[in-house]
Scaffold this motif. Structure first.
Motif, short mmCIF file in Angstrom:
data_model
loop_
_atom_site.label_atom_id
_atom_site.label_comp_id
_atom_site.label_asym_id
_atom_site.label_seq_id
_atom_site.Cartn_x
_atom_site.Cartn_y
_atom_site.Cartn_z
N SER A 132 0.82 -1.21 0.00
CA SER A 132 0.00 0.00 0.00
C SER A 132 0.85 1.26 0.00
CB SER A 132 -0.92 0.01 1.23
OG SER A 132 -0.16 0.10 2.43
N MET A 133 2.15 1.11 -0.21
CA MET A 133 3.03 2.26 -0.26
C MET A 133 3.44 2.54 -1.70
SD MET A 133 3.45 3.42 2.81
CE MET A 133 4.94 4.41 2.69
N GLY A 134 3.64 3.83 -1.98
CA GLY A 134 4.13 4.24 -3.28
C GLY A 134 5.45 4.97 -3.12
N GLY A 135 5.83 5.73 -4.13
CA GLY A 135 7.05 6.52 -4.05
C GLY A 135 8.29 5.66 -3.87
N ARG A 136 9.36 6.30 -3.40
CA ARG A 136 10.62 5.58 -3.23
C ARG A 136 10.49 4.45 -2.20
NH1 ARG A 136 12.37 11.03 -3.18
NH2 ARG A 136 13.40 11.63 -5.12
N ILE A 137 9.76 4.72 -1.13
CA ILE A 137 9.58 3.68 -0.11
C ILE A 137 8.85 2.48 -0.70
CG2 ILE A 137 8.53 3.13 2.11
CD1 ILE A 137 10.91 4.97 2.35
N GLY A 138 7.80 2.74 -1.46
CA GLY A 138 7.08 1.65 -2.11
C GLY A 138 7.96 0.89 -3.08
N GLY A 139 8.84 1.62 -3.80
CA GLY A 139 9.77 0.95 -4.71
C GLY A 139 10.74 0.05 -3.98
N LEU A 140 11.24 0.52 -2.82
CA LEU A 140 12.16 -0.30 -2.01
C LEU A 140 11.47 -1.57 -1.54
CD1 LEU A 140 13.85 2.44 0.20
CD2 LEU A 140 14.98 1.05 -1.54
N LEU A 141 10.26 -1.42 -1.00
CA LEU A 141 9.56 -2.58 -0.45
C LEU A 141 9.12 -3.54 -1.55
CD1 LEU A 141 7.42 -0.76 2.28
CD2 LEU A 141 9.53 -2.06 2.60
N GLU A 142 8.71 -2.99 -2.70
CA GLU A 142 8.32 -3.86 -3.80
C GLU A 142 9.53 -4.62 -4.35
OE1 GLU A 142 6.09 -3.67 -8.17
OE2 GLU A 142 6.15 -1.90 -6.87
N PHE A 143 10.67 -3.95 -4.43
CA PHE A 143 11.88 -4.63 -4.89
C PHE A 143 12.21 -5.78 -3.95
CE2 PHE A 143 16.44 -4.95 -3.89
CZ PHE A 143 16.88 -5.56 -5.06
N ARG A 144 12.14 -5.52 -2.66
CA ARG A 144 12.46 -6.57 -1.69
C ARG A 144 11.51 -7.75 -1.82
NH1 ARG A 144 13.28 -4.80 4.45
NH2 ARG A 144 11.01 -4.63 4.45
N ALA A 145 10.22 -7.45 -2.00
CA ALA A 145 9.22 -8.53 -2.02
C ALA A 145 9.16 -9.26 -3.35
CB ALA A 145 7.84 -7.95 -1.68
N SER A 146 9.32 -8.53 -4.46
CA SER A 146 9.07 -9.15 -5.78
C SER A 146 10.33 -9.52 -6.54
CB SER A 146 8.23 -8.20 -6.65
OG SER A 146 8.95 -7.01 -6.94
N VAL A 147 11.48 -8.99 -6.15
CA VAL A 147 12.73 -9.31 -6.87
C VAL A 147 13.76 -9.93 -5.93
CG1 VAL A 147 14.62 -8.40 -8.26
CG2 VAL A 147 12.33 -7.45 -8.53
N LEU A 148 14.06 -9.25 -4.83
CA LEU A 148 15.15 -9.70 -3.96
C LEU A 148 14.82 -11.02 -3.27
CD1 LEU A 148 17.90 -9.09 -2.75
CD2 LEU A 148 16.75 -7.81 -0.94
N ASP A 149 13.69 -11.10 -2.59
CA ASP A 149 13.34 -12.33 -1.86
C ASP A 149 13.19 -13.53 -2.80
OD1 ASP A 149 13.47 -10.99 0.49
OD2 ASP A 149 11.32 -10.91 0.87
N PRO A 150 12.46 -13.39 -3.93
CA PRO A 150 12.37 -14.54 -4.85
C PRO A 150 13.72 -14.96 -5.41
CG PRO A 150 10.62 -12.97 -5.32
CD PRO A 150 11.54 -12.30 -4.35
N SER A 151 14.61 -13.99 -5.66
CA SER A 151 15.93 -14.33 -6.19
C SER A 151 16.75 -15.11 -5.17
CB SER A 151 16.68 -13.06 -6.60
OG SER A 151 16.00 -12.37 -7.62
N MET A 152 16.72 -14.66 -3.92
CA MET A 152 17.45 -15.39 -2.87
C MET A 152 16.86 -16.78 -2.67
SD MET A 152 18.28 -12.51 0.06
CE MET A 152 19.47 -13.60 0.86
N ALA A 153 15.55 -16.88 -2.70
CA ALA A 153 14.91 -18.18 -2.50
C ALA A 153 15.23 -19.13 -3.64
CB ALA A 153 13.39 -18.01 -2.36
N GLU A 154 15.20 -18.64 -4.89
CA GLU A 154 15.47 -19.51 -6.03
C GLU A 154 16.95 -19.89 -6.08
OE1 GLU A 154 14.55 -21.80 -9.44
OE2 GLU A 154 13.47 -21.07 -7.68
N LEU A 155 17.83 -18.95 -5.74
CA LEU A 155 19.26 -19.29 -5.67
C LEU A 155 19.48 -20.39 -4.63
CD1 LEU A 155 22.13 -18.55 -6.66
CD2 LEU A 155 22.27 -17.00 -4.71
N GLY A 156 18.81 -20.28 -3.49
CA GLY A 156 18.91 -21.31 -2.47
C GLY A 156 18.31 -22.62 -2.91
N ARG A 157 17.22 -22.57 -3.70
CA ARG A 157 16.60 -23.80 -4.18
C ARG A 157 17.53 -24.53 -5.15
NH1 ARG A 157 11.69 -25.67 -7.73
NH2 ARG A 157 12.34 -24.07 -9.21
#
Length: 625
Positions: free
Chosen positions: A268-293
């Protein structure tokens, strides 16, 4: 006197109008400045009995030229642009990490399996064994480096939230202060104050997304993209970073309310903060999880095959790689001291998705963190009957309380702990542990093929076994049987199996015996060399090699999509900025024309005063006579 008064009033009005024009020109490059316009009005006329005589002009007001719809559109586009630019920038860095030849995993992965293939061609070579260990160490190190780089990006997100929270608080407080200065009627406020407030709101929305809503024509209330109030009148709500209840090293953003902090949902956040949180949730976390898999798939598959081989000491192979267990983190508010220990149960079912486990009504329930979808859970959690969910086995230690919650991260972060478990090249299990041979006195044409290990844990695997054919259609194994035989079928016992070429005759027998130390047999090395194409992930539908390509493609696709969206939003933002500037921007040609017109009017007013002075002097001279 009326002529003098009229001229003086006009002179003052034109002088102030010229000051307004000069103010516009001076603020040509001031961000958020709205051009100001001087409006003139006729002064109240005087009734002389025979009629009304005008008293000249006055400056009715100096107001800014602005359109609230254009400003609101610019606010919306600015917040969205800031979010997409932040997301695109960080996603692009992850893409570079996984696609660049100097930093990606694919190159070292290929080198490692090439070294295994080379060993299969010369299984007794010390050089090939040393090279295999070196390539394995390099690949494991690359896994750790990539996981560490992703972790560093996670820390950047934390730092961005800390910096963003401080800026949000500063901007919110300043907007609230300006609301107080402007008061309840914005039409009577100084134009420069209104511009300053709009500019601060624009900067605030660039951090949080959202919009500004006018309150009774005076104060502007500012809300985030999710509707949380940041500024209401002269009151600014403070925000702060708080630790994630499951992962204290990860920060979240929260509103500081009188009761307790309210964690803001990243969606529910936009702007730079929303971009940071979206990056963490949609790019960073899945990448770490798939690398670990991928790391988990490699370790589980390679170790299982390595344990099925024999090393140069004549011992069964052990684990080639070491890998940490999946993480299960308790919620800081749990009412008991129960802990959960996880391990991999069925790699084909492991999807890497983080799960929330809750103890309710005497049983366990699970749901995905990202979607909230329920996930089936089997087992009781006891050591002999662990919980089984998405290919993970979990043993519960202690007595959980109702409402206890745990975060299961099946693969996230495990790539950072991968290592090579052996250091002695002679411990590489390149040989098949058992081999078959035909008796020299056999009469048939049966020739034993390579023996395949089907169960390396079978206690009788290395016990010599004798296969004897009673006739062409029956055989016994160490006297057990007889068993029916048809040409080409597998003969299995004691955790091994083999296939005979040709046709055995009655009385023929074959022996399966341990390979023994110092063997140059390459059977297991050949098997290891082909594991990168083994379909062991996603229910046996995806190979390890394919998973690496899929990860690189998914990250690249996310980065490109974010980049395209940011470029498109930049166009929309530029259009919104142009629409606002067309109304409120300073045009030098227009201001020059206004200045010339007002200068001429000012000179004319000065001439009126001079004329009045001449008239007054004429009257004085006549009175002297």
């Amino acid at each position: 006197m009326s002529v003098l008064s009229t001229g003086t009033g006009a002179l003052i009005a034109f002088q102030r109008a010229l000051a307004t024009v000069s103010h516009n020109v001076a603020n040509l490059n001031t961000p958020g400045y709205s051009r100001q316009r001087a409006d003139f009005a006729a002064r109240t006329p005087t009734d002389y009995g025979y009629g009304y005589v005008g008293n000249g002009t006055r400056l009715a007001q100096v107001g800014r030229v602005a359109d609230q719809m254009a400003i609101s559109r610019l606010l919306d586009s600015g917040g969205e642009l800031a979010r997409l630019q932040q997301l695109s920038s960080l996603a692009g860095r992850v893409d570079s990490l996984f696609s660049d030849k100097a930093t990606n995993l694919a190159g070292l992965w290929s080198n490692f399996f090439d070294s295994v293939s080379a060993l299969s061609s010369n299984a007794s070579s010390s050089a090939e064994r040393e090279n295999l260990l070196a390539q394995a160490s390099a690949m494991a190190n690359r896994f750790r480096v990539l996981d560490g780089q992703l972790g560093a990006l996670g820390q950047e997100v934390n730092n961005g939230l800390i910096t963003g929270a401080a800026e949000i608080n500063r901007l919110s407080a300043e907007v609230a202060r300006l609301n107080g200065m402007i008061g309840s009627d914005a039409t009577r406020a100084a134009p420069d104050l209104l511009d300053r407030r709009d500019q601060l709101i624009s900067e605030l929305v660039a951090y949080t997304g959202g919009t500004a809503v006018s309150q009774d024509g005076g104060p502007l209330n500012v809300f985030t993209a999710g509707g949380q109030a940041l500024v209401v009148g002269t009151i600014a709500t403070q925000v702060a970073t708080v630790a994630d209840p499951y992962r204290p090293e990860r920060l979240q953003l929260a509103l500081l309310t009188p009761g307790q902090p309210i964690t803001l949902d990243g969606r529910s956040m936009g702007g730079r903060i929303g971009g940071l949180l979206e990056f963490r949730a949609s790019v960073l976390d899945p990448s770490m999880a798939e690398l670990g898999r991928i790391a988990s798939g490699l370790v589980d598959t390679f170790n299982a095959a390595h344990r099925a081989g024999m090393d140069l000491y004549g011992q069964m192979g052990g684990d080639f790689f070491a890998l940490p267990a999946p993480a299960v983190n308790p919620h800081q508010g749990n009412g008991s001291g129960a802990t959960l220990q996880a391990s991999f149960h069925d790699l084909g079912q492991v999807d890497g998705q983080n799960l929330l486990l809750r103890f309710e009504g005497g049983g366990w329930v699970a749901q995905r963190v990202d979607t909230g979808a329920s996930v089936p859970v089997a087992g009781s959690g006891a050591p002999g009957d662990p919980l089984r969910v998405n290919g993970i086995a979990i043993v519960v230690a202690g007595t959980p309380a109702s409402g206890d919650r745990f975060l299961l991260q099946p693969t996230a972060g495990v790539a950072g702990g991968i290592s090579v478990a052996i250091t002695d090249p002679s411990r590489i299990a390149a040989a098949t542990p058992v081999k078959a041979r035909a008796d020299i006195g056999n009469l048939g044409t049966g020739i034993p093929g390579k023996v395949t290990v089907t169960d390396a844990s079978d206690a009788a695997l290395l016990v010599p076994a004798r296969i004897e054919f009673l006739d062409a259609g029956q055989y016994t194994v160490d006297g057990a049987g007889p068993f029916a035989y048809t040409p080409g079928q597998s003969i299995s016992a004691n955790g091994w199996s083999l296939v005979l070429d040709g046709m055995p005759a009655a009385g023929d027998f074959f022996e399966v015996v341990p390979t023994g130390p110092g063997s140059s047999d390459n059977g297991n090395a050949t098997r290891l060399a082909n594991l990168d194409d083994a379909r062991v992930l996603s229910g046996g539908t995806v190979t390890l090699n394919g998973a690496i390509g899929g990860l690189t493609t998914a990250i690249g696709s996310a980065a490109r999509q974010a980049g395209y969206s940011a470029e498109a939003q930049q166009v929309l933002h530029d259009q919104a900025q142009s629409a606002r500037d067309a109304i409120s921007g300073v045009n030098l040609d227009e201001e020059a024309a206004n200045m010339l017109r007002l200068q001429q009017a000012y000179q004319a007013a000065a001439q009126i005063i001079a004329t009045a002075d001449t008239m007054f002097q004429s009257i004085l001279n006549a009175a002297r006579r």
